[in-house]
Design a protein around this motif. Structure first.
Motif, PDB file in Angstrom:
ATOM      1  N   LEU A 229       0.389  -1.147   0.380  1.00  0.00           N
ATOM      2  CA  LEU A 229       0.495   0.502  -0.460  1.00  0.00           C
ATOM      3  C   LEU A 229       1.329   0.961  -0.013  1.00  0.00           C
ATOM      4  O   LEU A 229       0.748   2.051  -0.597  1.00  0.00           O
ATOM      5  CB  LEU A 229      -0.716   0.219   1.247  1.00  0.00           C
ATOM      6  N   GLU A 230       1.849   1.135   0.518  1.00  0.00           N
ATOM      7  CA  GLU A 230       2.912   2.584   1.548  1.00  0.00           C
ATOM      8  C   GLU A 230       3.751   2.828  -0.591  1.00  0.00           C
ATOM      9  O   GLU A 230       3.861   3.637  -0.879  1.00  0.00           O
ATOM     10  CB  GLU A 230       4.134   2.058   2.199  1.00  0.00           C
ATOM     11  N   ASN A 231       3.777   1.413  -0.965  1.00  0.00           N
ATOM     12  CA  ASN A 231       4.778   1.359  -2.419  1.00  0.00           C
ATOM     13  C   ASN A 231       4.125   1.733  -3.465  1.00  0.00           C
ATOM     14  O   ASN A 231       4.048   3.073  -3.943  1.00  0.00           O
ATOM     15  CB  ASN A 231       5.218  -0.037  -2.587  1.00  0.00           C
ATOM     16  N   GLU A 232       2.787   2.283  -3.719  1.00  0.00           N
ATOM     17  CA  GLU A 232       1.649   2.150  -4.500  1.00  0.00           C
ATOM     18  C   GLU A 232       1.175   2.995  -4.208  1.00  0.00           C
ATOM     19  O   GLU A 232      -0.310   3.017  -4.425  1.00  0.00           O
ATOM     20  CB  GLU A 232       0.814   1.439  -4.784  1.00  0.00           C
ATOM     21  N   ARG A 233       0.852   3.856  -3.065  1.00  0.00           N
ATOM     22  CA  ARG A 233      -0.120   4.621  -2.690  1.00  0.00           C
ATOM     23  C   ARG A 233      -0.964   5.931  -3.004  1.00  0.00           C
ATOM     24  O   ARG A 233      -1.508   6.331  -3.431  1.00  0.00           O
ATOM     25  CB  ARG A 233       0.934   5.948  -1.733  1.00  0.00           C
ATOM     26  N   ASN A 234       0.527   6.218  -4.546  1.00  0.00           N
ATOM     27  CA  ASN A 234      -0.572   7.152  -6.063  1.00  0.00           C
ATOM     28  C   ASN A 234      -1.032   6.271  -6.566  1.00  0.00           C
ATOM     29  O   ASN A 234      -1.187   6.811  -8.115  1.00  0.00           O
ATOM     30  CB  ASN A 234       0.670   7.773  -5.799  1.00  0.00           C
ATOM     31  N   SER A 235      -1.317   5.314  -7.018  1.00  0.00           N
ATOM     32  CA  SER A 235      -1.466   4.296  -8.134  1.00  0.00           C
ATOM     33  C   SER A 235      -2.724   4.329  -8.156  1.00  0.00           C
ATOM     34  O   SER A 235      -3.584   4.999  -7.252  1.00  0.00           O
ATOM     35  CB  SER A 235      -1.119   2.775  -7.761  1.00  0.00           C
ATOM     36  N   ALA A 236      -3.882   4.161  -9.036  1.00  0.00           N
ATOM     37  CA  ALA A 236      -5.278   4.578  -9.116  1.00  0.00           C
ATOM     38  C   ALA A 236      -5.633   3.105  -8.685  1.00  0.00           C
ATOM     39  O   ALA A 236      -7.336   3.547  -8.144  1.00  0.00           O
ATOM     40  CB  ALA A 236      -5.643   3.887 -11.172  1.00  0.00           C
ATOM     41  N   TRP A 237      -5.483   1.973  -8.431  1.00  0.00           N
ATOM     42  CA  TRP A 237      -5.539   1.073  -7.211  1.00  0.00           C
ATOM     43  C   TRP A 237      -5.831   1.053  -6.011  1.00  0.00           C
ATOM     44  O   TRP A 237      -7.156   0.602  -5.342  1.00  0.00           O
ATOM     45  CB  TRP A 237      -5.646  -0.926  -7.407  1.00  0.00           C
ATOM     46  N   VAL A 238      -4.999   1.800  -5.966  1.00  0.00           N
ATOM     47  CA  VAL A 238      -5.138   2.447  -4.122  1.00  0.00           C
ATOM     48  C   VAL A 238      -5.897   3.556  -4.080  1.00  0.00           C
ATOM     49  O   VAL A 238      -6.501   3.229  -3.204  1.00  0.00           O
ATOM     50  CB  VAL A 238      -3.748   2.556  -3.437  1.00  0.00           C
ATOM     51  N   CYS A 239      -6.257   4.281  -4.794  1.00  0.00           N
ATOM     52  CA  CYS A 239      -6.876   5.261  -5.122  1.00  0.00           C
ATOM     53  C   CYS A 239      -8.175   4.509  -5.121  1.00  0.00           C
ATOM     54  O   CYS A 239      -9.454   4.986  -4.246  1.00  0.00           O
ATOM     55  CB  CYS A 239      -6.711   6.339  -6.253  1.00  0.00           C
TER      56      CYS A 239
END
Lengths: 247, 57
Positions: A229-239
């Motif tokens: 989550l922390e790595n991908e915090r700006n990715s579409a799926w986390v949003c």
């Protein structure tokens, strides 16, 4: 095959899949823990030399085994991330470090609590104890590196290199009781001839070791989910996840 | 001595045995609770940020 690998190796799929696995792994761990503790604390007879004091073995030995096993997982995952740039491997390495440090800490402290009544001292600088202490510092160094470097990919790379260099310590810990004269006793179970421990004492020990294995599997996934989550915090799926949570 | 008492007594090694088990228990539980809490905080912080952004629009 590679398509398959890339699909399920992607952070997003790992995140979804791990959610399914954690309760199962955790449940199996709990059952094994109950069985192992009953066997170790109640059913196993007292030791002929150490009396009831030997029961510390059921947390000490599995912790010590896990401290080595997790280090190898961490180094392997780190190398995988370093060579093939697999993000999930980086997350697993990073999630393993605090668990490895915890088990190393437990191995040292429970060992100390066992050493005091049996050897008459909390600590000696013998090869086994010293090399295990170095292992703790390797884990702590890895964790410090992760928090000190803001860019998470650089941190993962630096951590993997540290972990790989530290692998030399693992055989030293394992063989320390054979290579040097140590106060720590020699291997009881992991040797070539039959284990020098009675079956009623051995079975709970193996169950506890298995329980700790499942514990690690469950908690490392739990921790890796957060790292992803922390790595991908700006990715579409986390949003998207966040939108869902807002309801 | 009742059997429960003698169990807790651990043949005189009560302090060593139960501290070892108690400490292990605490460390294992903390390793589950802390990451769960951190994940919750992560979501809470991001949701807050999102709400701020959508308000300013």
């Amino acid at each position: 095959m590679f398509e398959y690998f890339y699909k399920y190796g992607s952070p997003r799929h790992f995140y979804d899949l791990s959610k399914m696995f954690v309760p199962w792994l955790g449940g199996i761990c709990l059952i094994l823990l109950i069985a192992g503790l009953t066997g170790g604390l109640v059913l196993a007879p007292p030791d002929y030399q150490q009396g009831e004091g030997f029961r510390i073995i059921y947390v000490h030995v599995p912790s010590a085994w896990m401290s080595l096993f997790i280090y190898m997982v961490m180094a392997t995952a780190g190398a995988t991330g370093l060579i093939w740039k697999v993000k999930v491997a980086d997350a697993l390495a990073r999630a393993s470090a605090p668990l490895g440090a915890s088990f190393t800490f437990l191995a040292l402290v429970t060992g100390s609590l066992w050493g005091k009544p049996m050897w008459g001292t909390w600590w000696v600088w013998d090869a086994r104890l010293t090399s295990e202490l170095i292992l703790l510092f390797l884990y702590l160094g890895y964790m410090a590196l992760q928090t000190a470097i803001d860019d998470r990919r650089t941190a993962a790379r630096a951590g993997a290199i540290l972990a790989l260099v530290g692998v030399v310590n693992i055989p030293i810990i394992h063989y320390s009781v054979e290579w040097w004269h140590t106060l720590h006793q020699g291997p009881t179970i992991t040797k070539l001839d039959a284990p020098s421990i009675h079956i009623s004492m051995l079975v709970p020990l193996l169950i506890m070791a298995l329980a700790f294995m499942f514990y690690y599997a469950a908690v490392v996934l739990l921790r890796a989910r957060y790292e992803i989550l922390e790595n991908e915090r700006n990715s579409a799926w986390v949003c998207e996840l966040i939108e869902q949570r807002r309801g | 001595m009742s059997s429960l008492q003698s169990f807790l007594h651990m043949g005189g090694y009560a302090f060593y045995v139960w501290s070892a088990y108690g400490l292990s228990f605490i460390v294992l539980v903390l390793n589950v609770v802390l990451p769960l809490k951190r994940e919750q905080q992560f979501f809470r912080a991001l949701i807050k940020r999102k709400e701020r952004v959508s308000k300013n629009k």
